[in-house]
Write a protein that holds these residues in place. Structure first.
Motif, mmCIF file in Angstrom:
data_model
loop_
_atom_site.group_PDB
_atom_site.id
_atom_site.type_symbol
_atom_site.label_atom_id
_atom_site.label_comp_id
_atom_site.label_asym_id
_atom_site.label_seq_id
_atom_site.Cartn_x
_atom_site.Cartn_y
_atom_site.Cartn_z
ATOM 1 N N LEU A 197 58.597 31.406 30.673
ATOM 2 C CA LEU A 197 58.076 30.387 30.398
ATOM 3 C C LEU A 197 58.936 29.493 29.384
ATOM 4 N N GLU A 198 59.701 30.073 28.536
ATOM 5 C CA GLU A 198 60.613 29.362 27.444
ATOM 6 C C GLU A 198 61.417 28.880 28.491
ATOM 7 N N ARG A 199 62.030 29.417 29.477
ATOM 8 C CA ARG A 199 63.089 29.391 30.200
ATOM 9 C C ARG A 199 62.843 27.935 31.323
ATOM 10 N N PHE A 200 61.643 28.449 31.838
ATOM 11 C CA PHE A 200 61.369 27.182 32.938
ATOM 12 C C PHE A 200 60.173 26.457 32.713
ATOM 13 N N GLY A 201 59.351 26.842 31.737
ATOM 14 C CA GLY A 201 58.276 25.951 31.452
ATOM 15 C C GLY A 201 56.933 26.348 32.213
ATOM 16 N N ARG A 202 57.036 27.131 33.055
ATOM 17 C CA ARG A 202 55.676 27.563 33.746
ATOM 18 C C ARG A 202 55.980 28.748 34.786
ATOM 19 N N LEU A 203 54.835 29.286 35.493
ATOM 20 C CA LEU A 203 54.713 30.481 36.209
ATOM 21 C C LEU A 203 53.928 30.020 37.430
ATOM 22 N N ASP A 204 54.550 30.236 38.642
ATOM 23 C CA ASP A 204 53.564 29.950 39.683
ATOM 24 C C ASP A 204 53.544 31.084 40.647
ATOM 25 N N VAL A 205 54.434 31.973 40.624
ATOM 26 C CA VAL A 205 54.517 33.095 41.539
ATOM 27 C C VAL A 205 54.872 34.406 40.905
ATOM 28 N N LEU A 206 53.854 35.507 41.185
ATOM 29 C CA LEU A 206 54.393 36.571 40.588
ATOM 30 C C LEU A 206 54.597 37.579 41.845
ATOM 31 N N VAL A 207 55.539 38.239 42.034
ATOM 32 C CA VAL A 207 55.877 39.403 43.043
ATOM 33 C C VAL A 207 56.217 40.670 42.229
ATOM 34 N N ALA A 208 54.904 41.576 42.265
ATOM 35 C CA ALA A 208 55.043 42.655 41.648
ATOM 36 C C ALA A 208 55.361 43.657 42.665
ATOM 37 N N ASN A 209 56.713 44.109 42.477
ATOM 38 C CA ASN A 209 57.515 44.892 43.511
ATOM 39 C C ASN A 209 57.675 46.110 43.088
ATOM 40 N N ALA A 210 57.963 46.092 41.563
ATOM 41 C CA ALA A 210 58.539 47.274 41.050
ATOM 42 C C ALA A 210 57.650 48.726 41.346
ATOM 43 N N ARG A 266 48.499 41.441 34.157
ATOM 44 C CA ARG A 266 47.611 41.035 33.105
ATOM 45 C C ARG A 266 48.283 40.035 32.239
ATOM 46 N N GLU A 267 49.651 40.262 31.891
ATOM 47 C CA GLU A 267 50.387 39.178 31.102
ATOM 48 C C GLU A 267 50.722 37.843 31.812
ATOM 49 N N ALA A 268 50.773 37.913 33.073
ATOM 50 C CA ALA A 268 51.227 36.830 33.675
ATOM 51 C C ALA A 268 50.056 35.921 34.150
ATOM 52 N N LEU A 269 48.781 36.297 34.049
ATOM 53 C CA LEU A 269 47.570 35.525 34.777
ATOM 54 C C LEU A 269 47.268 34.392 33.901
ATOM 55 N N PRO A 270 47.321 34.323 32.684
ATOM 56 C CA PRO A 270 47.042 33.152 31.928
ATOM 57 C C PRO A 270 47.910 32.027 32.493
ATOM 58 N N SER A 271 49.112 32.025 32.785
ATOM 59 C CA SER A 271 49.914 31.207 33.403
ATOM 60 C C SER A 271 49.769 30.871 34.727
ATOM 61 N N LEU A 272 49.321 31.955 35.540
ATOM 62 C CA LEU A 272 49.171 31.566 36.788
ATOM 63 C C LEU A 272 47.758 30.839 36.901
ATOM 64 N N ILE A 273 46.982 31.171 36.046
ATOM 65 C CA ILE A 273 45.605 30.116 36.181
ATOM 66 C C ILE A 273 45.996 28.718 35.946
ATOM 67 N N ASP A 274 46.842 28.537 35.076
ATOM 68 C CA ASP A 274 47.170 27.174 34.812
ATOM 69 C C ASP A 274 47.826 26.538 35.992
ATOM 70 N N ALA A 275 48.507 27.401 36.747
ATOM 71 C CA ALA A 275 49.356 26.890 37.699
ATOM 72 C C ALA A 275 48.473 26.906 39.228
ATOM 73 N N GLY A 276 47.639 27.602 39.269
ATOM 74 C CA GLY A 276 46.927 27.751 40.395
ATOM 75 C C GLY A 276 47.802 28.677 41.260
ATOM 76 N N GLY A 277 48.425 29.751 40.841
ATOM 77 C CA GLY A 277 49.521 30.236 41.385
ATOM 78 C C GLY A 277 49.115 31.669 42.182
ATOM 79 N N ALA A 278 49.920 32.369 42.606
ATOM 80 C CA ALA A 278 49.872 33.253 43.888
ATOM 81 C C ALA A 278 50.485 34.766 43.139
ATOM 82 N N ILE A 279 49.814 35.712 43.466
ATOM 83 C CA ILE A 279 50.487 37.090 43.275
ATOM 84 C C ILE A 279 50.515 37.786 44.522
ATOM 85 N N VAL A 280 51.923 38.245 44.676
ATOM 86 C CA VAL A 280 51.986 39.307 45.855
ATOM 87 C C VAL A 280 52.487 40.754 45.282
ATOM 88 N N VAL A 281 51.499 41.501 45.447
ATOM 89 C CA VAL A 281 51.707 43.080 45.283
ATOM 90 C C VAL A 281 52.286 43.763 46.309
#
Length: 271
Positions: free
Chosen positions: A83-96, A128-143
């Motif tokens: 968030l500090e680097r880019f200002g937002r978070l729209d997509v999470l790819v949970a691949n690990a 869990r940690e990304a969800l607040p930002s993803l809610i703000d952005a109306g984002g997407a998660i790919v598990v």
């Protein structure tokens, strides 16, 4: 440019599917934030992404952040850095993810906990940690799960259990956060040519006195397409699930296995 202006955080981004997804997302205009436990691999992928884009894709320079995303403190720091680097978070790819022990009777407590941490906790904590930002952005998660989340492979009970659990986690997120505009979908690949799969092929190759390529042929001999996937093919599906083209999809389980799970195993003797 299907992800133009979007910010994507990708876990397990140093190799395999994660690295291929980082390259594909950046090519589609995303700014990518790469996480994983091995800094050198992340930095190499970041350099590859930056050189390939050459500023033309509009995504901007990627960021690499070494972290164990199953650890709350480290995952929280990674999301904050994104968030500090880019200002937002729209997509999470949970691949690990990682390996998963032995058969149940042979799995010790430490091995079981390792499988839970690598495959399930990492995804849960990151989401869990990304969800607040993803809610703000109306984002997407790919598990990224596995066909081991749909059927059992031999003697890896921890892996099979946790990959099944990722499907439940995805559906729970989709159910709870869909009203807030967040989509969550689960991708289940079959065999993919990655460093982790290469290591498994090498075990077969040594056992049977064959090459790694022969081992890949052996494990896909009953798969309708008769081959493993490439990381780039799986990355293309991650892209689809992350972009507006799949806007109506959430809670879905997408299988990318060359047809492996379409095969009726008891009929193989008739083939």
């Amino acid at each position: 440019m299907r992800l133009h202006g979007k910010v994507a955080l990708i876990t397990g981004a140093g190799t395999g599917i994660g690295a291929a997804t980082a390259r594909r997302f950046a090519a589609e205009g995303a700014r990518v934030f790469l996480t994983g436990r091995r800094r050198a691999l992340l930095e190499r992928v970041a350099e590859e992404v930056e050189k390939a884009s050459d500023g033309t894709a509009g995504g901007g320079p990627p960021a690499a952040f070494a972290a164990d995303m199953g650890d709350t403190r480290q995952a929280r720091a990674a999301v904050a850095a994104c968030l500090e680097r880019f200002g937002r978070l729209d997509v999470l790819v949970a691949n690990a993810g990682g390996h998963g022990g032995e058969a149940v009777a042979d799995t010790g407590d430490a091995s079981w906990q390792e499988a839970l941490h690598a495959n399930l906790n990492t995804c849960f904590v990151t989401c869990r940690e990304a969800l607040p930002s993803l809610i703000d952005a109306g984002g997407a998660i790919v598990v990224v799960s596995s066909i081991a989340g749909l059927a059992a492979a031999p003697a890896i009970s921890g892996y099979v259990t946790t990959k099944h659990a990722l499907i439940g986690l995805t559906r729970s997120i989709a159910r709870d956060y869909g009203p807030a505009g967040v989509r969550a979908n689960c991708l289940c690949p079959g065999w993919v040519v990655t460093p982790m799969a290469d290591a498994e092929m090498d075990v077969l190759a040594e056992r049977d006195g064959i090459t790694r390529d022969d081992a890949y042929s052996l494990v896909t001999k009953d798969v309708p397409l008769r081959r493993p996937a490439t990381p780039e093919e799986i990355a293309a599906i991650c892209l689809f699930l992350a972009c507006p083209e799949s806007a109506i999809m959430t809670g879905a389980v997408v299988v990318a296995d060359g047809g492996a799970t379409a095969v009726d195993l008891p009929t193989l003797p008739f083939a």
